[in-house]
Design a protein around this motif. Sequence first.
Motif, PDB file in Angstrom:
ATOM      1  N   VAL A  74       0.729  -1.096   0.261  1.00  0.00           N
ATOM      2  CA  VAL A  74      -0.356   0.184  -0.181  1.00  0.00           C
ATOM      3  C   VAL A  74       0.923   1.269   0.081  1.00  0.00           C
ATOM      4  CG1 VAL A  74      -1.466   1.388   1.546  1.00  0.00           C
ATOM      5  CG2 VAL A  74      -1.966  -1.047   1.441  1.00  0.00           C
ATOM      6  N   GLU A  75       1.730   1.344   0.884  1.00  0.00           N
ATOM      7  CA  GLU A  75       2.332   2.706   1.378  1.00  0.00           C
ATOM      8  C   GLU A  75       3.437   2.311   0.119  1.00  0.00           C
ATOM      9  OE1 GLU A  75       6.532   5.395   1.530  1.00  0.00           O
ATOM     10  OE2 GLU A  75       6.001   2.569   1.766  1.00  0.00           O
ATOM     11  N   PRO A  76       4.589   1.607  -0.713  1.00  0.00           N
ATOM     12  CA  PRO A  76       5.072   1.907  -1.898  1.00  0.00           C
ATOM     13  C   PRO A  76       4.259   2.031  -3.216  1.00  0.00           C
ATOM     14  CG  PRO A  76       5.012  -0.132  -1.571  1.00  0.00           C
ATOM     15  CD  PRO A  76       4.591   0.903   0.162  1.00  0.00           C
ATOM     16  N   LEU A  77       3.182   1.817  -3.233  1.00  0.00           N
ATOM     17  CA  LEU A  77       2.359   1.355  -4.031  1.00  0.00           C
ATOM     18  C   LEU A  77       1.368   2.909  -4.547  1.00  0.00           C
ATOM     19  CD1 LEU A  77       0.810   1.385  -7.103  1.00  0.00           C
ATOM     20  CD2 LEU A  77      -0.991   0.111  -5.814  1.00  0.00           C
ATOM     21  N   SER A  78       1.385   3.753  -3.054  1.00  0.00           N
ATOM     22  CA  SER A  78       0.573   5.281  -2.562  1.00  0.00           C
ATOM     23  C   SER A  78       1.653   6.255  -3.585  1.00  0.00           C
ATOM     24  CB  SER A  78       0.216   5.469  -1.470  1.00  0.00           C
ATOM     25  OG  SER A  78       1.145   5.525   0.103  1.00  0.00           O
ATOM     26  N   VAL A  80       4.194   5.528  -6.055  1.00  0.00           N
ATOM     27  CA  VAL A  80       4.327   5.061  -7.288  1.00  0.00           C
ATOM     28  C   VAL A  80       3.119   6.128  -7.245  1.00  0.00           C
ATOM     29  CG1 VAL A  80       3.709   3.665  -9.410  1.00  0.00           C
ATOM     30  CG2 VAL A  80       5.689   3.567  -6.974  1.00  0.00           C
ATOM     31  N   LEU A  81       1.421   6.206  -7.026  1.00  0.00           N
ATOM     32  CA  LEU A  81       0.567   6.767  -7.366  1.00  0.00           C
ATOM     33  C   LEU A  81       0.333   8.725  -7.923  1.00  0.00           C
ATOM     34  CD1 LEU A  81      -2.342   4.971  -6.066  1.00  0.00           C
ATOM     35  CD2 LEU A  81      -2.504   5.796  -8.488  1.00  0.00           C
ATOM     36  N   ARG A  82       0.682   8.895  -7.082  1.00  0.00           N
ATOM     37  CA  ARG A  82       1.433   9.923  -6.129  1.00  0.00           C
ATOM     38  C   ARG A  82       2.410  10.470  -7.529  1.00  0.00           C
ATOM     39  NH1 ARG A  82       0.331  13.900  -2.172  1.00  0.00           N
ATOM     40  NH2 ARG A  82       1.307  15.501  -2.511  1.00  0.00           N
ATOM     41  N   GLY A  83       3.336  10.291  -8.018  1.00  0.00           N
ATOM     42  CA  GLY A  83       3.893   9.876  -8.873  1.00  0.00           C
ATOM     43  C   GLY A  83       3.561  10.381  -9.983  1.00  0.00           C
ATOM     44  N   GLN A  84       2.819   9.663 -10.856  1.00  0.00           N
ATOM     45  CA  GLN A  84       2.480   9.567 -11.626  1.00  0.00           C
ATOM     46  C   GLN A  84       1.436  10.780 -11.796  1.00  0.00           C
ATOM     47  OE1 GLN A  84       1.326   5.625 -13.763  1.00  0.00           O
ATOM     48  NE2 GLN A  84       3.569   5.246 -13.875  1.00  0.00           N
ATOM     49  N   ARG A  85       0.541  10.618 -11.384  1.00  0.00           N
ATOM     50  CA  ARG A  85       0.028  11.714 -11.246  1.00  0.00           C
ATOM     51  C   ARG A  85       0.474  13.728 -11.241  1.00  0.00           C
ATOM     52  NH1 ARG A  85      -2.536  10.915  -6.394  1.00  0.00           N
ATOM     53  NH2 ARG A  85      -2.170  12.927  -5.186  1.00  0.00           N
ATOM     54  N   LEU A  86       1.884  13.648 -10.112  1.00  0.00           N
ATOM     55  CA  LEU A  86       2.319  14.828 -10.565  1.00  0.00           C
ATOM     56  C   LEU A  86       2.808  14.784 -12.045  1.00  0.00           C
ATOM     57  CD1 LEU A  86       3.874  15.248  -7.105  1.00  0.00           C
ATOM     58  CD2 LEU A  86       1.616  16.133  -8.094  1.00  0.00           C
ATOM     59  N   ALA A  87       2.580  13.705 -12.648  1.00  0.00           N
ATOM     60  CA  ALA A  87       3.545  13.937 -14.284  1.00  0.00           C
ATOM     61  C   ALA A  87       2.523  13.603 -14.967  1.00  0.00           C
ATOM     62  CB  ALA A  87       4.456  12.989 -13.865  1.00  0.00           C
ATOM     63  N   ARG A  88       1.749  14.295 -14.841  1.00  0.00           N
ATOM     64  CA  ARG A  88       0.720  14.357 -15.305  1.00  0.00           C
ATOM     65  C   ARG A  88       0.023  12.842 -16.667  1.00  0.00           C
ATOM     66  NH1 ARG A  88       1.176  19.293 -14.310  1.00  0.00           N
ATOM     67  NH2 ARG A  88      -0.215  20.197 -13.136  1.00  0.00           N
ATOM     68  N   LEU A  89       0.867  12.170 -15.989  1.00  0.00           N
ATOM     69  CA  LEU A  89       0.265  10.667 -17.210  1.00  0.00           C
ATOM     70  C   LEU A  89      -0.702  10.846 -17.957  1.00  0.00           C
ATOM     71  CD1 LEU A  89       1.694   8.122 -18.579  1.00  0.00           C
ATOM     72  CD2 LEU A  89       0.907   7.289 -17.132  1.00  0.00           C
ATOM     73  N   SER A 216       8.600  13.752  -6.690  1.00  0.00           N
ATOM     74  CA  SER A 216       7.707  13.316  -5.862  1.00  0.00           C
ATOM     75  C   SER A 216       8.477  12.718  -4.749  1.00  0.00           C
ATOM     76  CB  SER A 216       6.312  12.763  -6.502  1.00  0.00           C
ATOM     77  OG  SER A 216       6.670  11.086  -7.427  1.00  0.00           O
ATOM     78  N   TYR A 217       7.427  12.673  -3.380  1.00  0.00           N
ATOM     79  CA  TYR A 217       8.029  12.066  -2.186  1.00  0.00           C
ATOM     80  C   TYR A 217       7.136  11.392  -1.617  1.00  0.00           C
ATOM     81  CZ  TYR A 217       9.635  12.312   2.631  1.00  0.00           C
ATOM     82  OH  TYR A 217       9.323  11.501   3.844  1.00  0.00           O
ATOM     83  N   ALA A 218       6.819  10.185  -1.315  1.00  0.00           N
ATOM     84  CA  ALA A 218       6.017   9.870  -0.264  1.00  0.00           C
ATOM     85  C   ALA A 218       4.528   9.247  -0.802  1.00  0.00           C
ATOM     86  CB  ALA A 218       5.518  10.309   0.910  1.00  0.00           C
ATOM     87  N   GLY A 219       3.269   9.528  -0.369  1.00  0.00           N
ATOM     88  CA  GLY A 219       2.277   9.623  -0.705  1.00  0.00           C
ATOM     89  C   GLY A 219       0.858  10.330   0.326  1.00  0.00           C
ATOM     90  N   SER A 220      -0.164  10.516  -0.147  1.00  0.00           N
ATOM     91  CA  SER A 220      -0.443  10.970   1.144  1.00  0.00           C
ATOM     92  C   SER A 220      -1.587   9.954   1.679  1.00  0.00           C
ATOM     93  CB  SER A 220      -1.946  12.539   0.621  1.00  0.00           C
ATOM     94  OG  SER A 220      -2.636  11.467  -0.336  1.00  0.00           O
ATOM     95  N   PRO A 221      -2.334  10.101   2.797  1.00  0.00           N
ATOM     96  CA  PRO A 221      -3.471   9.002   3.022  1.00  0.00           C
ATOM     97  C   PRO A 221      -4.359   8.345   2.369  1.00  0.00           C
ATOM     98  CG  PRO A 221      -3.511  10.437   5.031  1.00  0.00           C
ATOM     99  CD  PRO A 221      -2.529  11.135   4.112  1.00  0.00           C
ATOM    100  N   ALA A 222      -5.024   9.403   1.322  1.00  0.00           N
ATOM    101  CA  ALA A 222      -5.957   9.692  -0.020  1.00  0.00           C
ATOM    102  C   ALA A 222      -5.261   8.993  -1.881  1.00  0.00           C
ATOM    103  CB  ALA A 222      -5.914  10.888  -1.124  1.00  0.00           C
ATOM    104  N   ASP A 223      -4.270   8.657  -1.483  1.00  0.00           N
ATOM    105  CA  ASP A 223      -2.798   7.988  -2.084  1.00  0.00           C
ATOM    106  C   ASP A 223      -3.744   6.717  -1.358  1.00  0.00           C
ATOM    107  OD1 ASP A 223      -1.938  10.090  -4.002  1.00  0.00           O
ATOM    108  OD2 ASP A 223      -0.621  10.401  -2.016  1.00  0.00           O
ATOM    109  N   ALA A 224      -2.973   6.656  -0.392  1.00  0.00           N
ATOM    110  CA  ALA A 224      -2.843   5.001   0.434  1.00  0.00           C
ATOM    111  C   ALA A 224      -4.606   4.565   0.196  1.00  0.00           C
ATOM    112  CB  ALA A 224      -2.379   5.652   2.169  1.00  0.00           C
ATOM    113  N   MET A 225      -5.446   5.181   0.238  1.00  0.00           N
ATOM    114  CA  MET A 225      -6.735   4.873   0.188  1.00  0.00           C
ATOM    115  C   MET A 225      -6.940   4.014  -1.386  1.00  0.00           C
ATOM    116  SD  MET A 225      -9.483   6.888   1.852  1.00  0.00           S
ATOM    117  CE  MET A 225     -10.677   6.437   1.174  1.00  0.00           C
TER     118      MET A 225
END
Length: 273
Positions: A74-78, A80-89, A216-225
């Motif tokens: 959950v933590e590593p994927l969150s 990665v999610l944040r990273g791809q969102r910030l990179a606007r894939l 991007s660094y880390a993920g937020s609780p929303a990313d974890a969900m």
Amino acid sequence: GEFEKGDRVTAAHHVPCNTCHYCLSGHHTVCDTLRETNFDPGGFAEYIRLPAINVDRGGFPLPDEVSFEEATFVEPLSCVLRGQRLARLEPGQSVLVIGSGIAGLLHVQLARTLGAGRVVATDIVDYRLEAARRFGADAAIHAEEDVPTRLRQLNNGRLADLVVVCTGAEPAIAQALKSVERGGTVLLFAPTEPGVTIPISVNDLFFRNDITLTTSYAGSPADAMVALELIRSRSVRVREMITHRLSLAETGLGFQLVAKAQDSIKVIIEPQR
């Protein structure tokens, strides 16, 4: 309370305050509270204590379909999610992932899930190149090859719309800057060694070619969900990434396997053993 004894949960070790300037502008992972919160005494223990704020902001019940070992993603994927969102894939874009460890392989899988066009991965270890192919990369290139040239051969003569750098090695960053297409983005997803600086040509990268460098660094609780839902729905396959399951007494061996970065991907510790 929200949780009861015996509940299966996953928890975030860092949580944001949700009220500061950074949180309110969407940058939860640079919040001072996020940088100060943690578990007591830390991981790799039979029992840990969570501060009340971690329970409140970062505790999530596990769906029945998600095992404890799958929930370790959950933590590593969150992140990665944040990273791809910030990179606007965007769907249909080509993606190059440099470094095919756990973060790189999650980037490969998520890019595929989010509708990327061509996904290419690199690494210096054949075992991980094979893993990249298994987890959805259209091609995997040894990092010592001429990556930009190979990328053009694979991608209709073009470089990548998004390059994700999952290693802090200086040559990888230089390679990323040579592998991004005009108008594209480089996501720096891994830290370098302390004190490393990279020379950049303003004209070649920015002024003439509209390239974006972001991090991007880390993920937020929303990313974890969201990460938990992607794992539950098997949109991102994580169980297959686990290569080693070790007891608490074998934690040192686990770190050695990860540091060697050869024939391992995800190494998990099972303190309940």
